[in-house]
Design a protein around this motif. Structure first.
Motif, PDB file in Angstrom:
ATOM      1  N   ALA A  57     -41.327  43.053   8.826  1.00 18.19           N
ATOM      2  CA  ALA A  57     -39.988  42.456   8.950  1.00 18.19           C
ATOM      3  C   ALA A  57     -39.033  43.227   9.854  1.00 18.19           C
ATOM      4  O   ALA A  57     -38.008  42.684  10.259  1.00 18.19           O
ATOM      5  CB  ALA A  57     -39.360  42.363   7.552  1.00 18.19           C
ATOM      6  N   TYR A  58     -39.320  44.484  10.171  1.00 20.54           N
ATOM      7  CA  TYR A  58     -38.315  45.287  10.882  1.00 20.54           C
ATOM      8  C   TYR A  58     -38.175  44.943  12.359  1.00 20.54           C
ATOM      9  O   TYR A  58     -37.145  45.223  12.961  1.00 20.54           O
ATOM     10  CB  TYR A  58     -38.611  46.788  10.754  1.00 20.54           C
ATOM     11  N   GLY A  59     -39.250  44.404  12.935  1.00 19.93           N
ATOM     12  CA  GLY A  59     -39.187  44.125  14.380  1.00 19.93           C
ATOM     13  C   GLY A  59     -39.333  45.398  15.199  1.00 19.93           C
ATOM     14  O   GLY A  59     -39.186  45.392  16.421  1.00 19.93           O
ATOM     15  N   GLN A 117     -46.519  45.706  -0.750  1.00 20.34           N
ATOM     16  CA  GLN A 117     -45.826  44.428  -0.968  1.00 20.34           C
ATOM     17  C   GLN A 117     -44.342  44.758  -0.877  1.00 20.34           C
ATOM     18  O   GLN A 117     -43.832  45.574  -1.655  1.00 20.34           O
ATOM     19  CB  GLN A 117     -46.171  43.870  -2.359  1.00 20.34           C
ATOM     20  N   HIS A 118     -43.614  44.137   0.060  1.00 17.54           N
ATOM     21  CA  HIS A 118     -42.251  44.583   0.360  1.00 17.54           C
ATOM     22  C   HIS A 118     -41.264  44.310  -0.792  1.00 17.54           C
ATOM     23  O   HIS A 118     -40.440  45.156  -1.123  1.00 17.54           O
ATOM     24  CB  HIS A 118     -41.787  43.905   1.657  1.00 17.54           C
ATOM     25  N   TRP A 119     -41.328  43.115  -1.377  1.00 19.31           N
ATOM     26  CA  TRP A 119     -40.439  42.738  -2.499  1.00 19.31           C
ATOM     27  C   TRP A 119     -41.209  41.817  -3.451  1.00 19.31           C
ATOM     28  O   TRP A 119     -42.030  41.022  -2.984  1.00 19.31           O
ATOM     29  CB  TRP A 119     -39.219  41.938  -1.998  1.00 19.31           C
ATOM     30  N   PRO A 120     -40.890  41.847  -4.739  1.00 20.46           N
ATOM     31  CA  PRO A 120     -41.537  40.914  -5.671  1.00 20.46           C
ATOM     32  C   PRO A 120     -40.831  39.561  -5.681  1.00 20.46           C
ATOM     33  O   PRO A 120     -40.393  39.072  -6.729  1.00 20.46           O
ATOM     34  CB  PRO A 120     -41.408  41.640  -7.024  1.00 20.46           C
ATOM     35  N   ASP A 308     -28.137  46.293  -1.157  1.00 16.87           N
ATOM     36  CA  ASP A 308     -27.904  45.377  -2.268  1.00 16.87           C
ATOM     37  C   ASP A 308     -28.269  43.953  -1.833  1.00 16.87           C
ATOM     38  O   ASP A 308     -27.407  43.170  -1.450  1.00 16.87           O
ATOM     39  CB  ASP A 308     -26.422  45.475  -2.660  1.00 16.87           C
ATOM     40  N   GLU A 309     -29.571  43.639  -1.867  1.00 17.05           N
ATOM     41  CA  GLU A 309     -30.055  42.378  -1.306  1.00 17.05           C
ATOM     42  C   GLU A 309     -29.845  41.216  -2.279  1.00 17.05           C
ATOM     43  O   GLU A 309     -30.403  41.214  -3.372  1.00 17.05           O
ATOM     44  CB  GLU A 309     -31.552  42.493  -0.975  1.00 17.05           C
ATOM     45  N   GLN A 310     -29.075  40.215  -1.826  1.00 19.03           N
ATOM     46  CA  GLN A 310     -28.758  39.067  -2.697  1.00 19.03           C
ATOM     47  C   GLN A 310     -30.028  38.322  -3.135  1.00 19.03           C
ATOM     48  O   GLN A 310     -30.110  37.833  -4.251  1.00 19.03           O
ATOM     49  CB  GLN A 310     -27.830  38.119  -1.950  1.00 19.03           C
TER      50      GLN A 310
HETATM   51  O1  LIG Z   1     -36.952  47.341   4.097  1.00 15.64           O
HETATM   52  C1  LIG Z   1     -35.922  46.753   4.252  1.00 15.64           C
HETATM   53  O2  LIG Z   1     -35.023  47.054   5.141  1.00 15.64           O
HETATM   54  C2  LIG Z   1     -34.123  45.990   5.143  1.00 15.64           C
HETATM   55  C3  LIG Z   1     -32.937  46.328   5.867  1.00 15.64           C
HETATM   56  O3  LIG Z   1     -33.281  46.286   7.232  1.00 15.64           O
HETATM   57  C4  LIG Z   1     -34.090  45.511   3.750  1.00 15.64           C
HETATM   58  O4  LIG Z   1     -33.707  44.225   3.595  1.00 15.64           O
HETATM   59  C5  LIG Z   1     -35.508  45.589   3.480  1.00 15.64           C
HETATM   60  O5  LIG Z   1     -35.846  45.643   2.178  1.00 15.64           O
END
Ligand SMILES: O=C1O[C@H](CO)[C@@H](O)[C@@H]1O
Ligand code: NDP
Length: 325
Positions: A57-59, A117-120, A308-310
């Motif tokens: 996801a970071y590009g 796994q980046h997020w659940p 603080d990700e919505q």
């Molecule tokens: O890893 C992450 O970095 C972003 C911020 O760029 C965040 O949303 C994500 O979890």
């Protein structure tokens, strides 16, 4: 007294793989731009860093790839000297192999050392020419709310990751999760065939996560701290309790914040594109248990989450006791 540098400390994962304690974060974002990641990676590796933390996801993976190519050509390091982490973003919750393939291609390497796994959570996949490889990174609905895939199952991502690992796929050496609170880890472990080697979460002296530390310790899961400086702006470097330790040890605030993790057996990946800060973060400060207890107490009593990700608000335990940064 002589002591090692943070770059010389390694921890052993639950499958025997050695992971460096300090790495370079690469989630660059405005006002920072992505291309300077290349020089940051080169500066960090030359300063002794061996862990690079990135994500689909970071590009930034293509710029890391350019840096690695030059570092290998210049003979500074070989691939096997490095530990590269990438992650599967929630848009790819059911497309783990595709995500891994895209990351490897951008990085120009044949394997990663750790796949997380980046997020659940699960997102809808929405086309976006400005997104990552044509996919919107943070899809939103017309009212601006995160576009979660309500039929998606975040445990499917782990099933796909562990299946690659169990069939000894040579493209991954270890597997883990990120942003898993205790509740979700306990739930995952009820059905998991592989115990994650790592859980990468926000962790620092304003968010010390003592309950999660205990859960991870009980399952031999290494904790990895993100946003160790307090994300963009590095607010934690100004914290009075950190400044007291800066004076006590005649150290830099970056070194205090990094050593706080390393001395607790926690891996950490500060982002920096400034060679002076990259070098400062390497110095290990001999913090005492009393210093660490005081920092941990602060992070239980005055919790601030800087990322603080919505989209993660529905995850149980994510917002417990938090203030907004
Ligand atoms: O890893 C992450 O970095 C972003 C911020 O760029 C965040 O949303 C994500 O979890
Ligand atoms: N799994 C996940 O969901 C997440 C993972 N991450 C990972 O963790 C990494 C680090 O977290 P991130 O949120 O980026 O933020 P950090 O807490 O690492 O803070 C980055 C900021 O700190 C500054 N900085 C770094 N070192 C010093 C120093 N010694 N003194 C003063 N300022 C300093 C940097 O500026 P400068 O460039 O000028 O040095 C930059 O502005 C990410 O890059 C990413 O790899 C991050 C967020 C979420």
């Amino acid at each position: 007294m002589l002591h090692p540098r943070n770059t010389e400390v390694f921890f052993t994962l639950n499958n025997g793989v050695r992971m460096p304690a300090l790495g370079l974060g690469t989630a660059a974002e405005p006002p920072k731009t992505l291309p300077p990641t290349k020089q940051a990676v080169k500066a960090a590796v030359k300063a002794g860093y061996r862990l690079i933390d990135t994500a689909w996801a970071y590009g930034t993976e293509p710029y890391i790839g350019e840096a690695l190519k030059e570092l290998f050509e210049e003979g500074v390091v070989k691939r096997e000297d490095l530990f590269i982490t990438t992650k599967v973003w929630p848009t790819h919750w059911d497309l783990v192999e595709k995500s891994l393939e895209e990351s490897l291609k951008s990085l120009g390497v044949e394997y990663v050392d750790l796949l997380l796994q980046h997020w659940p959570v699960c997102f809808e996949r929405v086309s976006d020419p400005n997104g990552v490889n044509g996919i919107a990174r943070n899809p939103t609905s017309s009212d601006g709310k995160p576009l979660l895939n309500k039929k998606g199952d975040h445990k499917e991502t782990w099933r796909q990751i562990e299946s690659l690992y169990l069939k000894k796929d040579p493209r991954i050496r270890a597997v883990g999760v990120s942003n898993f609170p205790s509740e979700y880890l306990d739930d995952l472990l009820k059905t998991a065939k592989v115990v994650p080697a790592v859980n990468q979460v926000e962790l620092h002296p304003q968010f010390s996560q003592l309950k999660l530390r205990e859960t991870c310790k009980n399952h031999h899961i290494i904790l990895e701290s993100y946003s160790p400086m307090g994300a963009n702006g590095a607010a934690l470097t100004e914290l009075s309790i950190v400044q007291e330790l800066v004076k006590k040890y005649d150290a830099s605030p970056g070194a205090v914040l990094i050593s706080y993790h390393v001395r607790q057996g926690v891996v950490t990946v500060p982002l920096s594109q400034n060679p002076k800060n990259i070098a400062a973060n390497v110095e290990l400060v001999p913090l005492t248990q009393q210093d660490i207890d005081a920092l941990n107490k602060n992070g239980e009593e005055h919790i601030v989450r800087y990322r603080d990700e919505q989209f993660a608000y529905p995850v149980p335990g994510f917002r417990e006791g938090h203030e907004r940064a």
